[in-house]
Motif scaffolding. Structure first.
Motif, PDB file in Angstrom:
ATOM      1  N   LYS A  46      13.132 -26.911 -53.814  1.00 31.03           N
ATOM      2  CA  LYS A  46      13.697 -28.257 -53.978  1.00 31.03           C
ATOM      3  C   LYS A  46      13.915 -28.927 -52.622  1.00 31.03           C
ATOM      4  CE  LYS A  46      15.872 -27.177 -58.393  1.00 31.03           C
ATOM      5  NZ  LYS A  46      17.130 -26.809 -59.067  1.00 31.03           N
ATOM      6  N   HIS A  47      14.299 -28.142 -51.639  1.00 31.52           N
ATOM      7  CA  HIS A  47      14.452 -28.718 -50.292  1.00 31.52           C
ATOM      8  C   HIS A  47      13.097 -29.189 -49.764  1.00 31.52           C
ATOM      9  CE1 HIS A  47      18.341 -26.144 -49.588  1.00 31.52           C
ATOM     10  NE2 HIS A  47      18.530 -27.161 -50.410  1.00 31.52           N
ATOM     11  N   LEU A  87      23.356 -32.435 -43.844  1.00 31.81           N
ATOM     12  CA  LEU A  87      24.567 -31.610 -43.951  1.00 31.81           C
ATOM     13  C   LEU A  87      24.653 -30.959 -45.327  1.00 31.81           C
ATOM     14  CD1 LEU A  87      27.238 -33.838 -42.115  1.00 31.81           C
ATOM     15  CD2 LEU A  87      26.302 -31.650 -41.326  1.00 31.81           C
ATOM     16  N   GLY A  88      24.174 -31.684 -46.328  1.00 26.59           N
ATOM     17  CA  GLY A  88      24.184 -31.141 -47.687  1.00 26.59           C
ATOM     18  C   GLY A  88      23.238 -29.962 -47.829  1.00 26.59           C
ATOM     19  N   VAL A 137      24.071 -25.773 -48.314  1.00 24.26           N
ATOM     20  CA  VAL A 137      23.400 -24.939 -49.320  1.00 24.26           C
ATOM     21  C   VAL A 137      22.787 -23.700 -48.666  1.00 24.26           C
ATOM     22  CG1 VAL A 137      21.442 -24.865 -50.917  1.00 24.26           C
ATOM     23  CG2 VAL A 137      23.058 -26.773 -50.998  1.00 24.26           C
ATOM     24  N   ARG A 181      25.459 -21.306 -48.340  1.00 19.82           N
ATOM     25  CA  ARG A 181      25.755 -20.655 -49.629  1.00 19.82           C
ATOM     26  C   ARG A 181      24.732 -19.548 -49.900  1.00 19.82           C
ATOM     27  NH1 ARG A 181      29.240 -23.621 -53.279  1.00 19.82           N
ATOM     28  NH2 ARG A 181      29.908 -25.598 -52.375  1.00 19.82           N
ATOM     29  N   VAL A 183      33.925 -28.311 -48.463  1.00 19.88           N
ATOM     30  CA  VAL A 183      32.519 -28.510 -48.081  1.00 19.88           C
ATOM     31  C   VAL A 183      32.130 -29.977 -48.303  1.00 19.88           C
ATOM     32  CG1 VAL A 183      30.127 -27.892 -48.590  1.00 19.88           C
ATOM     33  CG2 VAL A 183      31.900 -26.119 -48.631  1.00 19.88           C
ATOM     34  N   ASP A 192      31.092 -32.705 -45.346  1.00 20.31           N
ATOM     35  CA  ASP A 192      29.775 -33.348 -45.434  1.00 20.31           C
ATOM     36  C   ASP A 192      29.911 -34.858 -45.615  1.00 20.31           C
ATOM     37  OD1 ASP A 192      28.484 -30.982 -45.047  1.00 20.31           O
ATOM     38  OD2 ASP A 192      27.641 -30.822 -47.064  1.00 20.31           O
ATOM     39  N   LEU A 249      25.731 -21.600 -56.075  1.00 18.71           N
ATOM     40  CA  LEU A 249      25.403 -23.032 -55.943  1.00 18.71           C
ATOM     41  C   LEU A 249      26.110 -23.823 -57.045  1.00 18.71           C
ATOM     42  CD1 LEU A 249      21.559 -22.784 -55.218  1.00 18.71           C
ATOM     43  CD2 LEU A 249      23.400 -23.068 -53.555  1.00 18.71           C
ATOM     44  N   GLN A 273      27.660 -27.629 -57.554  1.00 22.80           N
ATOM     45  CA  GLN A 273      27.915 -28.275 -56.266  1.00 22.80           C
ATOM     46  C   GLN A 273      26.660 -28.816 -55.608  1.00 22.80           C
ATOM     47  OE1 GLN A 273      31.218 -28.791 -55.007  1.00 22.80           O
ATOM     48  NE2 GLN A 273      31.294 -28.407 -57.213  1.00 22.80           N
ATOM     49  N   VAL A 274      25.515 -28.695 -56.288  1.00 22.17           N
ATOM     50  CA  VAL A 274      24.269 -29.213 -55.717  1.00 22.17           C
ATOM     51  C   VAL A 274      23.633 -30.217 -56.673  1.00 22.17           C
ATOM     52  CG1 VAL A 274      23.836 -27.111 -54.383  1.00 22.17           C
ATOM     53  CG2 VAL A 274      22.861 -27.329 -56.677  1.00 22.17           C
ATOM     54  N   ASP A 275      22.866 -31.138 -56.091  1.00 21.40           N
ATOM     55  CA  ASP A 275      22.176 -32.126 -56.928  1.00 21.40           C
ATOM     56  C   ASP A 275      20.800 -31.595 -57.331  1.00 21.40           C
ATOM     57  OD1 ASP A 275      20.398 -32.490 -54.822  1.00 21.40           O
ATOM     58  OD2 ASP A 275      21.278 -34.387 -54.159  1.00 21.40           O
ATOM     59  N   SER A 302      18.918 -29.667 -54.816  1.00 21.08           N
ATOM     60  CA  SER A 302      19.669 -28.567 -54.201  1.00 21.08           C
ATOM     61  C   SER A 302      20.310 -28.978 -52.881  1.00 21.08           C
ATOM     62  CB  SER A 302      18.782 -27.327 -54.015  1.00 21.08           C
ATOM     63  OG  SER A 302      19.578 -26.168 -54.019  1.00 21.08           O
ATOM     64  N   VAL A 303      20.787 -30.205 -52.864  1.00 19.84           N
ATOM     65  CA  VAL A 303      21.554 -30.709 -51.718  1.00 19.84           C
ATOM     66  C   VAL A 303      23.032 -30.696 -52.128  1.00 19.84           C
ATOM     67  CG1 VAL A 303      21.962 -32.707 -50.218  1.00 19.84           C
ATOM     68  CG2 VAL A 303      19.633 -32.170 -50.979  1.00 19.84           C
ATOM     69  N   ASN A 304      23.891 -30.137 -51.281  1.00 20.49           N
ATOM     70  CA  ASN A 304      25.320 -30.067 -51.625  1.00 20.49           C
ATOM     71  C   ASN A 304      25.895 -31.475 -51.792  1.00 20.49           C
ATOM     72  OD1 ASN A 304      27.332 -27.409 -51.172  1.00 20.49           O
ATOM     73  ND2 ASN A 304      28.411 -29.379 -51.290  1.00 20.49           N
ATOM     74  N   SER A 309      28.595 -34.468 -51.538  1.00 16.32           N
ATOM     75  CA  SER A 309      29.585 -34.846 -50.533  1.00 16.32           C
ATOM     76  C   SER A 309      30.571 -35.812 -51.183  1.00 16.32           C
ATOM     77  CB  SER A 309      28.910 -35.493 -49.321  1.00 16.32           C
ATOM     78  OG  SER A 309      28.190 -36.637 -49.718  1.00 16.32           O
TER      79      SER A 309
END
Lengths: 300, 243
Positions: A111-112, A185-186, A190, A193, B162, B166, B205, B208-210, B213-215, B217
């Motif tokens: 996904k990244h 930062l997001g 991850v 994590r 977190v 962020d 995860l 907390q991720v979209d 897979s981005v955390n 904020s």
């Protein structure tokens, strides 16, 4: 509390309220406020068009592009690492929770990759391609990477911790960039994590912490979800091949931040111990440090 | 004569406060942007009943974080105070059945949060600014003897931490502070992942991720609306930078 009341009240003292609320006026600044209303799946598209509005097509800051391409270069590598591991019939990943965890991390890295490719594409850039082949033995440093589960998890830990350090090391180049810095930062969080999960899996499998006090016994000698350090040990993985992953210009056992020595501060029953001071802060790696670390894997 | 002088002074005082209020409303609005959640935190936007006076409409006085980077550092200091106080109590009154591993790692987390708290206090002072005072916490909703209550709260605090770091990274103007926020937020993410694993395997995860897979904020207003449940001290975040 009612939004109409709020607006009425504010309008009495701020006649420009409705103008201020216009998204066009502060398109970049308010992006994330609006972002909440945009479906998550549409995010990178909205992000790209935001950038085009903010900068126009010609004047995209090259630093931002360089950081995004760098991030994509590393994400390609991470994704392929887990892709190969999951496909390797010779790698005895225990079925169930551990196999599922490795699959989850693989999918997260994918996904990244997708996210960064879409963003770069929206910015009219050609996303850097993944390598045709990677050498996951790192030039035979880890010959049993896909046959020995312990080796695989140890390398996974080093890769994840390095990923965290890599994003951190370039954050300052994105300073003030609300959209891209917040996204970076997001992803950084991850990766942390992932790293904590891999470390915890290793702990449950009995892996030990090379920075533990001499003579420490179970459970105090086991790998922690966070990067441990002591006054003499900066590489808690304890594999010398990973010294660079935990070393560098600012090593992972650093305890001085913004001129403040953490062990000089008050903790419980005395000053903060060295171990906690080292663990409480992760450290950055520079672009060159990271690229040198991943070069043996065929990453460039 | 004296009376009328006093009266004039009182009026100008009232005007001054009214002006203050306008300023606060303006900054609140600027702050809240187009789609702020957690508006309930700031009383200034509420419609009051007719009989309320100007004084009643004044935003409740609260601890101010200060402006610019110092404001962000004080905001972080506030959150670290909350976390450190929480884990201090977790270790002081352990829930039944806490294993040796849990005790060791939760003690680590306590010490990390104390390190963060004390670091911010020292760094703000070193920057020639004034750290906020000690916040009074309210943990009355937490049952420290109950594992699910403690770990559930720990998860909420870590995930919130977190998202909070962020969410303010882009507001920092000083490279060193931005990197510092990065140094701390990844440790908070490690805490979050570990606590989540204690509650449910492979939830590191979770929500907390979209989709990429981005955390997630959160803005300070969103964060304080949640954290406020556990902080007795009134906080006025209106001085925080918004861009």
């Amino acid at each position: 509390m009612n939004i109409v009341n709020i607006l009425e009240e504010i309008e009495k003292v701020d006649g420009e309220i409705y103008e201020r609320l216009s998204p066009r006026r502060k398109a970049m600044k308010d992006f994330f406020s609006m972002g909440g209303k945009i479906a998550a799946a549409a995010m990178p598209f909205a992000l790209g068009s935001m950038f085009n509005k903010a900068y126009g097509q010609a004047a995209m800051p090259s630093t931002i592009i360089d950081v995004l391409q760098y991030a994509l270069t590393l994400e390609h590598f991470e994704y392929n690492f887990y892709l190969r591991a999951n496909a390797a019939t010779s790698l005895p990943i225990p079925a169930g929770d551990q196999r599922n965890a490795i699959i989850m991390i693989r999918d997260s890295e994918k996904k990244h990759v997708d996210f960064l490719k879409i963003v770069l594409g929206q910015l009219n850039q050609t996303p850097v391609a993944e390598k045709t082949t990677y050498d996951f033995t790192a030039s035979n440093t880890f010959p049993d990477i896909f046959t020995n589960y312990g080796t695989f998890l140890a390398v996974a830990q080093a890769i994840e911790d390095t990923g965290v350090r890599a994003y951190k090391g370039r954050a300052a180049e994105l300073k003030g960039e609300k959209v891209v810095l917040t996204a970076a930062l997001g992803i950084h969080a991850v990766e942390a994590r992932h790293a904590a999960k891999i470390r915890y899996m290793r702990r449950l499998n009995g892996a030990t912490n090379a920075a533990a006090p001499a003579g420490a016994t179970t459970p105090n000698n086991l790998t922690k979800p966070w990067i441990a350090g002591s006054a003499t040990v900066f590489n808690d993985l304890g594999v010398s091949a990973a010294d660079g992953n935990y070393g560098g210009a600012t090593k992972e056992n650093n305890i001085v931040h913004a001129g403040v020595t953490i062990t000089s501060l008050a903790g419980v029953g005395g000053n903060i111990p060295y171990s906690a001071a080292a663990e409480a802060f992760d450290e950055p790696l520079t672009k060159n440090e990271v690229l040198a670390l991943v070069a043996p894997f065929g990453v460039s | 004569m004296e009376n009328s002088i006093i009266k004039t002074q009182e009026i100008s005082l009232v005007e001054e406060k009214f002006l203050d209020k306008r300023v606060q409303r303006r900054s609140f609005l600027k702050y809240a942007g187009a789609g702020a959640a957690g508006i309930a935190l700031v009383a200034a936007g509420c419609k009051r009943s007719d009989h309320s006076s100007l004084m009643d409409e004044m935003p409740a006085a609260g601890v101010s974080f200060g402006m610019g980077d110092v404001g962000i550092l004080n905001y972080a200091y506030a959150l670290e105070q909350l976390e450190a106080a929480f884990y201090t109590q977790v270790i002081n009154s352990k829930f039944g059945g806490m294993t040796a591993t849990e005790t060791a790692l939760l003690t680590d987390i306590r010490d990390h949060e104390i390190a963060h708290r004390e670091f911010f206090k020292a760094a703000i002072t070193a920057a020639g600014a004034t750290p906020i005072g000690n916040l009074e916490v309210n943990f009355s909703t937490i049952d420290f003897g109950n594992r699910a209550s403690v770990l559930g709260t720990a998860k909420a605090f870590e995930d919130l931490g977190v998202a909070a770091y962020d969410g303010v990274g882009y507001l920092l103007k000083t490279d060193a502070y931005l990197v510092l926020a990065g140094k701390i937020v990844s440790v908070e993410a490690r805490h979050a992942a570990y606590i989540r694993e204690l509650l449910e395997v492979n939830s590191f995860l979770g929500d907390q991720v979209d989709a990429y897979s981005v955390n997630v904020s959160k803005t300070p207003l969103e964060v304080l609306a949640i954290a406020g449940t556990y902080i007795k001290t009134k906080i006025d975040p209106s001085s925080l930078p918004t861009s």
